[in-house]
Every structure is written in C-alpha cells, then in structure tokens.
Write an enzyme that holds these catalytic residues in place. Structure first.
Site, short mmCIF file in Angstrom:
data_model
loop_
_atom_site.label_atom_id
_atom_site.label_comp_id
_atom_site.label_asym_id
_atom_site.label_seq_id
_atom_site.Cartn_x
_atom_site.Cartn_y
_atom_site.Cartn_z
CB SER A 1 -36.08 6.22 30.69
OG SER A 1 -36.37 7.34 31.49
CE1 TYR B 1 -36.68 2.20 34.95
CE2 TYR B 1 -36.30 4.58 34.95
CZ TYR B 1 -36.87 3.46 34.38
OH TYR B 1 -37.62 3.58 33.23
CE LYS C 1 -35.74 1.31 31.54
NZ LYS C 1 -36.36 0.16 30.89
P1 NAD Z 1 -45.18 -1.40 33.69
O1 NAD Z 1 -44.65 -1.75 35.02
O2 NAD Z 1 -46.62 -1.04 33.58
O3 NAD Z 1 -44.90 -2.58 32.65
C1 NAD Z 1 -43.77 -3.42 32.74
C2 NAD Z 1 -44.27 -4.85 32.66
O4 NAD Z 1 -43.14 -5.73 32.72
C3 NAD Z 1 -45.21 -5.22 33.81
O5 NAD Z 1 -46.38 -5.81 33.28
C4 NAD Z 1 -44.40 -6.23 34.62
O6 NAD Z 1 -45.24 -7.20 35.23
C5 NAD Z 1 -43.47 -6.82 33.58
N1 NAD Z 1 -42.20 -7.35 34.10
C6 NAD Z 1 -41.31 -6.72 34.91
N2 NAD Z 1 -40.25 -7.52 35.15
C7 NAD Z 1 -40.47 -8.67 34.46
C8 NAD Z 1 -39.74 -9.89 34.31
N3 NAD Z 1 -38.58 -10.10 34.95
N4 NAD Z 1 -40.27 -10.86 33.53
C9 NAD Z 1 -41.45 -10.67 32.89
N5 NAD Z 1 -42.19 -9.56 33.00
C10 NAD Z 1 -41.69 -8.57 33.79
O7 NAD Z 1 -44.27 -0.22 33.11
P2 NAD Z 1 -44.50 0.71 31.84
O8 NAD Z 1 -44.78 2.08 32.32
O9 NAD Z 1 -45.40 0.06 30.88
O10 NAD Z 1 -43.01 0.73 31.28
C11 NAD Z 1 -42.58 -0.16 30.27
C12 NAD Z 1 -41.10 0.05 30.04
O11 NAD Z 1 -40.87 1.42 29.69
C13 NAD Z 1 -40.22 -0.22 31.26
O12 NAD Z 1 -39.02 -0.82 30.83
C14 NAD Z 1 -39.94 1.16 31.81
O13 NAD Z 1 -38.73 1.22 32.52
C15 NAD Z 1 -39.90 1.99 30.54
N6 NAD Z 1 -40.20 3.43 30.76
C16 NAD Z 1 -41.38 3.78 31.36
C17 NAD Z 1 -41.65 5.14 31.60
C18 NAD Z 1 -42.92 5.57 32.28
O14 NAD Z 1 -42.99 6.71 32.73
N7 NAD Z 1 -43.94 4.73 32.37
C19 NAD Z 1 -40.72 6.12 31.21
C20 NAD Z 1 -39.56 5.71 30.57
C21 NAD Z 1 -39.30 4.35 30.36
N1 UFG Z 2 -44.57 15.78 40.76
C1 UFG Z 2 -45.22 16.48 41.75
N2 UFG Z 2 -45.94 15.77 42.65
C2 UFG Z 2 -46.09 14.41 42.59
C3 UFG Z 2 -45.43 13.71 41.56
C4 UFG Z 2 -44.67 14.43 40.66
O1 UFG Z 2 -45.11 17.71 41.84
O2 UFG Z 2 -46.76 13.83 43.45
C5 UFG Z 2 -43.80 16.53 39.74
C6 UFG Z 2 -42.33 16.17 39.68
O3 UFG Z 2 -41.59 16.94 40.59
C7 UFG Z 2 -42.01 16.47 38.22
C8 UFG Z 2 -43.30 16.15 37.49
O4 UFG Z 2 -44.31 16.20 38.48
O5 UFG Z 2 -41.73 17.83 38.04
C9 UFG Z 2 -43.31 14.77 36.83
O6 UFG Z 2 -42.97 13.79 37.81
P1 UFG Z 2 -43.14 12.22 37.54
O7 UFG Z 2 -42.77 11.52 38.78
O8 UFG Z 2 -44.48 11.95 36.97
O9 UFG Z 2 -42.10 11.95 36.38
P2 UFG Z 2 -40.52 12.16 36.32
O10 UFG Z 2 -40.27 13.15 35.24
O11 UFG Z 2 -39.97 12.44 37.65
O12 UFG Z 2 -40.02 10.71 35.92
C10 UFG Z 2 -40.61 9.97 34.84
C11 UFG Z 2 -40.54 8.48 35.14
C12 UFG Z 2 -39.10 8.03 35.14
C13 UFG Z 2 -38.45 8.41 33.88
C14 UFG Z 2 -38.59 9.90 33.64
C15 UFG Z 2 -38.05 10.29 32.30
O13 UFG Z 2 -41.10 8.19 36.39
O14 UFG Z 2 -39.05 6.63 35.24
O15 UFG Z 2 -39.97 10.27 33.66
O16 UFG Z 2 -38.61 9.51 31.31
F1 UFG Z 2 -37.14 8.10 33.95
#
Ligand code: NAD
Ligand code: UFG
Length: 332
Positions: free
Chosen positions: A124, A148, A152
């Site tokens: 991330s 979190y 990572k």
């Molecule tokens: P998500 O929660 O939709 O998907 C993660 C999946 O992993 C879920 O289906 C959950 O049930 C499964 N899971 C969690 N722990 C588990 C375990 N111990 N065993 C088996 N399954 C398990 O999340 P996502 O948004 O699809 O994110 C996927 C990956 O990308 C994650 O590692 C997350 O940290 C990373 N990531 C997501 C974002 C974002 O904004 N969505 C940003 C950066 C990184």
């Molecule tokens: N924001 C609002 N109101 C809300 C939610 C978010 O104003 O209700 C704003 C935040 O302040 C930020 C932007 O919208 O400026 C995006 O916020 P998000 O919560 O959607 O995303 P972040 O950038 O805070 O974090 C996301 C993921 C993290 C990841 C990060 C970088 O949630 O897990 O991107 O990849 F680490």
C-alpha cells in the site's frame, strides 16, 4: 499449474480473479470470508463463464493451507488476504499483526515446503508515510504510523529476506494507491463491513440516501482547494497490474517493487463534483475536522511500472465514478 489467489473473494482479489480467468489462467481462490461473502464466487463465474476451485480456509490454519498445496499443483501465489482498516488496526493491533503477519508466514512456510517460488503481494502507498515531495517514487523512504501500515512494511521486509536466502524465490510488491470503481457488469465491487471508512463507499451511500451527508475531513490542507488529494485508480486497472506483475516475475528473478496508481491526484471536492456530474446525482457534504493520521496529498510516480512492466492505468476519474455508482444501484 495453478495460481493461488488468497483473499480472492475480496474487492481487489475478485476483480483480479476475473482478469486472470479472462486471460485463460488456471486459478484457485482461498478466502475465509472475514470481509467478503460466498456470492462473490458465483459472480466471478457469471462474469467470466469459467470455473475454478475454491477453498474456505483461514491463513492462520496452517494444516488446512498445507492441504490446499498438497491437493494442487500451485506454482504462483497472488496474496491479497489481510485485514485492511487503518482505524481498526489501531484498536486491534494484536488481531492485525496476527492475521496479516502470521497468515503470511504460514503461507510462506507452506510455499517453501511445496517448492512454490513466485508471489505477488498487495502492499500500500501507506508505507510511504508522509512523503516530503510528490509524486512518490518507489525508492522514497518508508515509514508507518499505524499497525496496518506496519504489517505491510514488515511483510515487504520478510519477502525481501526470503529472496536473499533463496534467489529462486521471486517477488512482486505492488503498492496500491486508492482503488475505487467496480467491474462494468455491476456484479462485483467494494462491499465494506459496517460504516465505510473509505471515501467512495461513503459517497455512493450518501447518493442513494443511506447517509445524509459526507463529512469532508478538513479543508485547510495545503492543496488547491484545501481538501485532501489522492491518486484514485480504477480497480480493473489495478487488477490488470497484477497480470503484468506476474508476467514480470515469470521472466525475471529478484524482488520487483511497483507503485500502482494513475500518477494524478484529485481532491475530495473534485471527486465529489465529478461523481455528481457524471451520475447526475447530488452528494450532500459538510466540511468537518481533519481525520487524525491523514496526509494532505498522495500520488504516485508511475514511470517504473510503465517502463518495466509496460503497465499504465487507462481509466479516468469519470469512469471510476460511473462504475462505483452502477455497482451500488445494482446492489442496494
Ligand atoms: P478485502 O477486505 O475486500 O479483501 C481481502 C480478503 O481477504 C477478504 O475477502 C477477506 O475475507 C480475506 N481474508 C482476510 N484475512 C484472511 C485470512 N486470514 N485467511 C483467508 N482470507 C482472509 O480488501 P481489498 O480492498 O480487496 O484489499 C486486498 C489487499 O490489498 C489487502 O491486503 C489490503 O491490505 C491491500 N490494499 C488495499 C487497499 C484498498 O484501498 N482497498 C489499498 C492498499 C492495499
Ligand atoms: N475522506 C473524507 N471523508 C470520508 C472519507 C475520506 O473527506 O468520509 C477523505 C480523506 O481525508 C482523504 C480521502 O478522502 O483525503 C481518501 O480517504 P480514504 O479513506 O478513502 O483513503 P486513504 O487515502 O485515507 O487510505 C487508503 C486506504 C489505506 C491505504 C491508503 C494508501 O484506506 O488502507 O489508501 O493506499 F493505506
């Protein structure tokens, strides 16, 4: 030969599964449904008209994981499974470290046992902390401010150490920026548990009337309009980045690290206005306090992924907003 997709029922995993199946890859999905549901698997089949094996397994259950490898010929892993809510990780650090770190260590142990030596890992942009300059390059200093993010960073380190010990072990670390949007079909998308933390799931719920208004977290940042700037990327572009990464590690040894973003930042208000315009719907909002831990701006330098993997994001903010809206309308 198969690709194991851990967390394949989740938001990014399900979109990646679709792209993999569409290109004829043989996949096995593993998930414990802690943040997803079995219906997603049917939707993936509906979209792709392809079948795949599924295991309801928790990565913390090493014996069950071993069985998955014993029963199949897995030679590559795309590792999405993990807990991902920043705020929750501060409340429940032990759960986060256990699930994300122990889960990954179990996976690596079993991969080693079965001689599986290629992994693509979901990292991330959070690992860059509060960057001194923008856009963010892969060689910027790394730091984290919450459990979190720490998981990572630790997993990135673990993967690099495994590569040092075994040069045949190939790794792609993908640092995602802010995925939004959904598959065109409207069948799969982001389904957060409870009140959404992230902005797009919140915007769509305000637009459908589930919540009264969005709180914009601060308008006094050092940005064009004072609201936070992020690099939003369409989840399908992001999914395709995994196919490029897989190709890269099939052809090259070592550890490859890439930012996956568009390279362009948009403010919260720009996002809201674009959403309203392309979907012809109102998103009520109020300006609130800054959210603790948020940074002003974050966007990627995407040249490395372009140069080395020939991958670029092709979908713009309007398409992201349309597809997020389409998904919520079909899944109210
Ligand atoms: P998500 O929660 O939709 O998907 C993660 C999946 O992993 C879920 O289906 C959950 O049930 C499964 N899971 C969690 N722990 C588990 C375990 N111990 N065993 C088996 N399954 C398990 O999340 P996502 O948004 O699809 O994110 C996927 C990956 O990308 C994650 O590692 C997350 O940290 C990373 N990531 C997501 C974002 C974002 O904004 N969505 C940003 C950066 C990184
Ligand atoms: N924001 C609002 N109101 C809300 C939610 C978010 O104003 O209700 C704003 C935040 O302040 C930020 C932007 O919208 O400026 C995006 O916020 P998000 O919560 O959607 O995303 P972040 O950038 O805070 O974090 C996301 C993921 C993290 C990841 C990060 C970088 O949630 O897990 O991107 O990849 F680490």
């Amino acid at each position: 030969m198969s690709i194991l997709v851990t967390g394949g029922a989740g938001y990014i995993g399900s979109h990646t599964a679709v792209e993999l199946l569409d290109t004829g890859e043989n996949i096995i999905i593993l998930d414990n449904f802690s943040n997803s549901s079995p219906e997603v698997l049917d939707k993936i089949k509906q979209i792709t008209k392809k079948d795949f094996k599924f295991y309801k397994v928790d990565l913390l259950d090493e014996n069950a994981l071993d069985k998955v490898f014993e029963e199949n010929n897995i030679d590559e892993v795309i590792h999405f499974a993990g807990l991902k809510a920043v705020g929750e990780s501060v409340e429940k650090p032990i759960e986060y470290y256990n699930n994300n770190i122990t889960g990954t260590l179990n996976l690596l142990k079993v991969m080693k046992k079965y001689n599986c030596k290629k992994i693509v890992f979901s990292s991330s942009a959070t690992v860059y902390g509060n960057p001194k300059t923008l856009p963010i390059k892969e060689d910027f200093p790394l730091s984290t401010t919450n459990p979190y993010g720490a998981t990572k960073l630790m997993i990135e380190q673990i993967l690099q150490d495994v590569n040092v010990a075994d040069k045949d072990f190939r790794v792609a670390i993908l640092r995602y920026f802010n995925p939004i949007g959904a598959h065109k079909s409207g069948l799969i998308g982001e389904v957060p548990n409870g009140i959404p933390n992230n902005i797009m799931p919140y915007i769509v719920r305000v637009a459908v009337g589930k919540y009264n208004e969005l709180t914009v977290f601060g308008n006094d940042y050092d940005t064009e309009d004072g609201t936070g700037v992020r690099d939003y990327i369409h989840v399908v572009d992001l999914a395709k980045g995994h196919l490029s990464a897989l190709k890269k590690i099939r052809e090259n040894s070592g550890v490859q690290i890439y930012n996956l973003g568009t390279g362009r930042g948009y403010s919260v208000l720009e996002l809201v206005k674009t959403f309203e315009k392309v979907n012809n719907v109102k998103v009520n909002y109020k300006i609130g306090d800054r959210r603790p831990g948020d940074i002003a701006s974050c966007f990627a330098d995407v040249n490395k992924a372009k140069k080395e993997m020939n991958w670029v994001a092709t979908k713009g903010l309007e398409e992201m907003c349309k597809d997020s809206w389409n998904f919520i309308l079909k899944n109210k």
